[in-house]
Enzyme design. Structure first.
Site, PDB file in Angstrom:
ATOM      1  N   ASP A  57       0.837  -1.199   0.000  1.00 13.11           N
ATOM      2  CA  ASP A  57       0.000   0.000   0.000  1.00 13.11           C
ATOM      3  C   ASP A  57       0.875   1.254   0.000  1.00 13.11           C
ATOM      4  O   ASP A  57       2.071   1.205   0.340  1.00 13.11           O
ATOM      5  CB  ASP A  57      -0.871  -0.041   1.276  1.00 13.11           C
ATOM      6  CG  ASP A  57      -2.145   0.767   1.143  1.00 13.11           C
ATOM      7  OD1 ASP A  57      -2.298   1.504   0.159  1.00 13.11           O
ATOM      8  OD2 ASP A  57      -2.994   0.654   2.053  1.00 13.11           O
TER       9      ASP A  57
ATOM     10  N   ASP B 198     -10.756   1.788  -3.271  1.00 13.43           N
ATOM     11  CA  ASP B 198     -11.395   1.513  -1.976  1.00 13.43           C
ATOM     12  C   ASP B 198     -12.907   1.534  -2.126  1.00 13.43           C
ATOM     13  O   ASP B 198     -13.631   1.180  -1.197  1.00 13.43           O
ATOM     14  CB  ASP B 198     -10.973   2.568  -0.944  1.00 13.43           C
ATOM     15  CG  ASP B 198      -9.592   2.274  -0.376  1.00 13.43           C
ATOM     16  OD1 ASP B 198      -9.029   1.207  -0.697  1.00 13.43           O
ATOM     17  OD2 ASP B 198      -9.074   3.110   0.392  1.00 13.43           O
TER      18      ASP B 198
HETATM   19  C1  DGJ Z   1      -5.775   2.036   2.035  1.00 13.19           C
HETATM   20  C2  DGJ Z   1      -6.175   0.837   1.236  1.00 13.19           C
HETATM   21  O1  DGJ Z   1      -6.673   1.242   0.006  1.00 13.19           O
HETATM   22  C3  DGJ Z   1      -7.183   0.017   2.022  1.00 13.19           C
HETATM   23  O2  DGJ Z   1      -7.603  -1.081   1.269  1.00 13.19           O
HETATM   24  C4  DGJ Z   1      -6.546  -0.430   3.311  1.00 13.19           C
HETATM   25  O3  DGJ Z   1      -5.482  -1.317   3.055  1.00 13.19           O
HETATM   26  C5  DGJ Z   1      -6.054   0.780   4.093  1.00 13.19           C
HETATM   27  N1  DGJ Z   1      -5.200   1.602   3.297  1.00 13.19           N
HETATM   28  C6  DGJ Z   1      -5.315   0.353   5.330  1.00 13.19           C
HETATM   29  O4  DGJ Z   1      -4.796   1.412   6.016  1.00 13.19           O
END
Ligand code: DGJ
Length: 754
Positions: free
Chosen positions: A464, A524
């Protein structure tokens, strides 16, 4: 295959040809990129200047054909009579590169800078151009039907040379086009915007430090009126994860110039004598018959020439991810309970997302630290992974190695490792980026991530990165090279680890990241109706094997839309399926439905992930291995629906097919107060009995079952009637808003005895 005839180069793909020629002024002219033609056809594609254009600046006095401003070029010299968008800037100095030599090289020419590149055995055309103090190397290769090219400039003089712009590619396409870009932001990725390309530049650029969800590096140029199945369409992309730039501009002569490369914003690179600068690879494909064929060519290219070889054609596991269900609030016991549920539903991989390390109980602390949080995980990652393995599932883990919280042991020990600009730090999600241009920072990340990966049986990593950069300025490119170095050192020796990159969702959905890990978390935003746009537009340039696509809870966290579980599944099937919700809150009937979804997906997984994908009106279809899977998605239901039609493309008209529906169950609650009209007693729709019935009882929805020809399927099959307010019937579709239906179309073995 590459043909060279006199001064003409013809690079052939399966159905595509790039024709170039060295003209008499030593410039590289672009003659044709499109349908497959022969080197002998070059004559047909020459743009003749005749008696010239009046005010032309000429390369040769008295020679009206020598006006560079009017030539269709594959590279151009700024400040030397071509006033269109230029491919390079040498700190205000003109350039005058002319052809010097060429060679045909077997396979791809390796990058010298550590940038990722397309792999494969296509031949490469290497053209060298020179000017007094520099060499320019242009590399061209066609993989499948996709042209890949880059440029390298070398300072051959004896004083430093400053580059403030250096594009990967320049091409002049005759004709008028519309440019479609894919723009957005967090939870709003890939919104398409189309504008005509005229005399003023249309620019697609990211300056956040990363490829970004603001402007995906991929874009299209289409003839006006082009559709899925008709019209000339070009697709472009860049194998790069940093600031990118593309501009399109139509000249008076009707040539549409397109340049692609690293964004010149803040770009500043000093080349010492003897040093070279290498651009990322630019990617370009063509379809003579609409977007569907363009997507097919791009998909094949990404699956065969971009993603790491270990993952080519390799099915991706159905995963469960802890994030949306738990966020930071979990412990060993809770995770194992979730994993048991997930395994029982058919998930094959359990992913522990954010919150497993340091003092990470929210997003304000802990990034940069790697010590396992023993309060949450007293048995460590190894203990957890072993229990998950014992349930028959693989174990995967989330990392965010490029970032640091100021409240972390790492920041306390090395505040100078964070990227700052001399002003007060600007935080985003309470974090800063680490300076990946520093070798010691890269070593720290590589050592720690590798130690964690080797401490437990971890077969998947979610990588990430949750902020835009500041302070990188001219070092933005060095940061990206640093990132690629880190990824290569961690993952190249561990090819079996499935790397899914993520950046607040789709903030770094690009071909550069896909060279290291075969899939990306699209967004997301998991609302399926939103995903129709996000995945649908991604599918124009990226294959569905690269989409992390999860089913999450309804009402949805970002839209509050209550979408039926079948639609959440049907949308996620067209990608790498996962589930991301609190499984403990599922009703029994939802569990059964999810179990059926996963079993269905596994049966057709290879086709969903690697089949030929096509966008239809109101739906998607994917075909392979004699099977087509087609989903029709509804947004708003209308009263008194007319006769619905399912119309497929790409089938064999003479083959017989069996069409069936996946079949779905209807919740009693969806009928609301109508139930009292069919029940013997007056039931309150908000009362206990109906609320309980909604949790326990389902009714079958209509199922279609037919044997028919490909010709009929492509002509359009009438669907079962829709709900018309006149009652429930097993032989109609009783879909509500945001409902959907999945059709399975299988080739029949006509030789088999019936
Ligand atoms: C952002 C990501 O897009 C989410 O899926 C998740 O992993 C969060 N970060 C966790 O902090």
């Amino acid at each position: 295959m590459i043909e060279v005839k006199d001064n003409v180069f013809a690079l052939h793909g399966e159905a595509t040809t790039l024709l170039l020629r060295v003209n008499e002024y030593g410039l590289i002219e672009h003659l044709h990129f499109g349908e497959r033609v022969d080197a002998d056809d070059a004559e047909a594609f020459i743009c003749r200047q005749g008696l010239g254009w009046g005010e032309s600046v000429l390369l040769r006095e008295g020679d009206t054909a020598s006006c560079p401003d009017a030539m269709p070029l594959a590279w151009s010299n700024p400040g030397r009579g071509d006033y269109r968008e230029s491919p390079l800037a040498l700190a205000g100095q003109p350039a005058d590169f002319r052809y010097a030599a060429h060679e045909i090289v077997a396979g791809a020419v390796p990058m010298a800078s550590g940038l990722p590149q397309a792999h494969g055995d296509a031949q490469t055309l290497h053209i060298t151009l020179t000017q007094t103090n520099a060499e320019l190397h242009l590399y061209f290769a066609i993989h499948g039907d996709v042209l890949v090219r880059r440029a390298v400039i070398r300072n051959t003089g004896d004083v430093p040379m400053t580059l403030t712009k250096m594009m990967s590619s320049l091409i002049d396409l005759p004709g008028d086009y519309e440019m479609t870009t894919f723009d957005g932001g967090w939870i709003a990725e890939m919104r398409a915007s189309t504008v005509p390309v005229q005399a003023s530049r249309v620019v697609n650029e990211s300056v956040t430090g990363f490829s970004s969800h603001r402007h995906n590096p991929g874009f299209l140029l289409s003839e006006s009126g082009a559709t899925e199945d008709a019209g000339r369409v070009y697709g472009f992309n860049l194998i790069y994860s940093g600031n990118h730039y593309a501009a399109a501009q139509r000249s008076l002569q009707g040539l549409t110039r397109v340049v692609q490369g690293i964004s010149p914003e803040h770009f500043h690179h000093v080349l010492a004598p003897g040093e070279a600068f290498e651009t990322p690879e630019a990617v370009m494909a063509f379809s003579p018959c609409g977007r569907a064929e363009l997507s097919r060519r791009m998909h094949r290219f990404v699956n065969a020439h971009i993603i790491p070889p270990h993952w080519q054609g390799r099915e991706r596991p159905v995963l469960f991810n802890s994030w949306e269900g738990c966020m930071f609030d979990f412990n060993h016991r809770k995770l194992v309970a979730l994993a048991k549920d997930a395994a029982e539903l058919g998930c094959e991989l359990f992913v522990l997302d954010d919150g497993w390390f340091g003092n990470r109980n929210d997003d304000k602390a802990g990034l940069g630290d790697y010590a396992v949080n023993r309060k949450k995980l007293p048995h460590g990652l190894e203990g957890l992974a072993k229990e998950i393995n014992a349930l028959g599932m693989q174990f995967g883990l989330w990392f965010e190695p490029e970032a640091v919280n100021m409240d972390s042991d790492l920041y306390r020990a090395h505040p100078d490792w964070a990227l700052t600009d001399g002003y007060a730090p600007l935080l985003s999600r309470h974090q800063l980026l680490l300076d990946l241009t520093k070798p010691e920072v890269r070593d720290y990340i590589v050592d720690n991530v590798c130690a964690v990966l080797d401490s437990a049986p971890i077969t998947y990593v979610k990588w990430d990165m949750n902020r835009h950069s500041i302070a990188l300025g001219a070092r933005a490119h060095a940061y990206i090279l640093g990132l690629y170095d880190v990824l290569a050192r961690i993952f190249r020796p561990r090819p079996h680890i499935l790397l899914e990159s993520c950046s607040s969702g789709g903030n770094r959905f690009d071909l550069g990241m896909l060279c290291y890990g075969p899939q990306v978390w699209c967004s997301d935003n998991t609302d399926p109706i939103e995903r129709l746009t996000i995945q649908g537009n991604l599918s124009l340039l990226y294959p569905q094997s690269t989409f992390g696509a999860h089913v999450s809870a309804a009402p949805h966290a970002q839209t509050l839309r209550n979408t039926p579980l079948c639609t959440r599944g049907n949308v996620s099937f067209f990608g790498c399926l996962g589930y991301e919700m609190d499984l403990g809150h599922l009703l029994k009937l939802e569990r059964e439905q999810i179990r059926d979804q996963i079993a269905f997906y596994k049966r057709y997984r290879h086709i969903f992930q690697f089949g030929d994908f096509r966008r239809m009106h109101s739906g998607w279809q994917v075909s392979g291995e004699g099977v087509t899977l087609a989903a029709m998605f509804r947004t708003l239901t209308h009263a008194a629906p007319g006769y619905g039609t399912l119309r497929l493309t790409g089938l064999d008209r003479h083959t017989r097919y069996h069409l069936s529906t996946m079949g779905q169950r209807l919740r009693i609650g969806q009928f609301g107060s109508l139930v009292k009209h069919v029940a013997p007693v007056n039931l309150d729709p908000n009362g206990l009995i109906l609320r309980a019935a909604d949790r326990l009882i389902t009714l079958p929805d209509g199922k279609q079952d037919m044997h028919l020809s490909g010709a009929a399927l492509m002509a359009g099959v009438r669907l079962l009637p829709g709900f018309r307010g006149t009652g429930y019937d097993e032989n109609q579709y009783t879909l509500t808003d945001f409902g959907s239906e999945m059709y399975i179309i299988e080739e029949e073995n006509t030789n088999a005895e019936s």
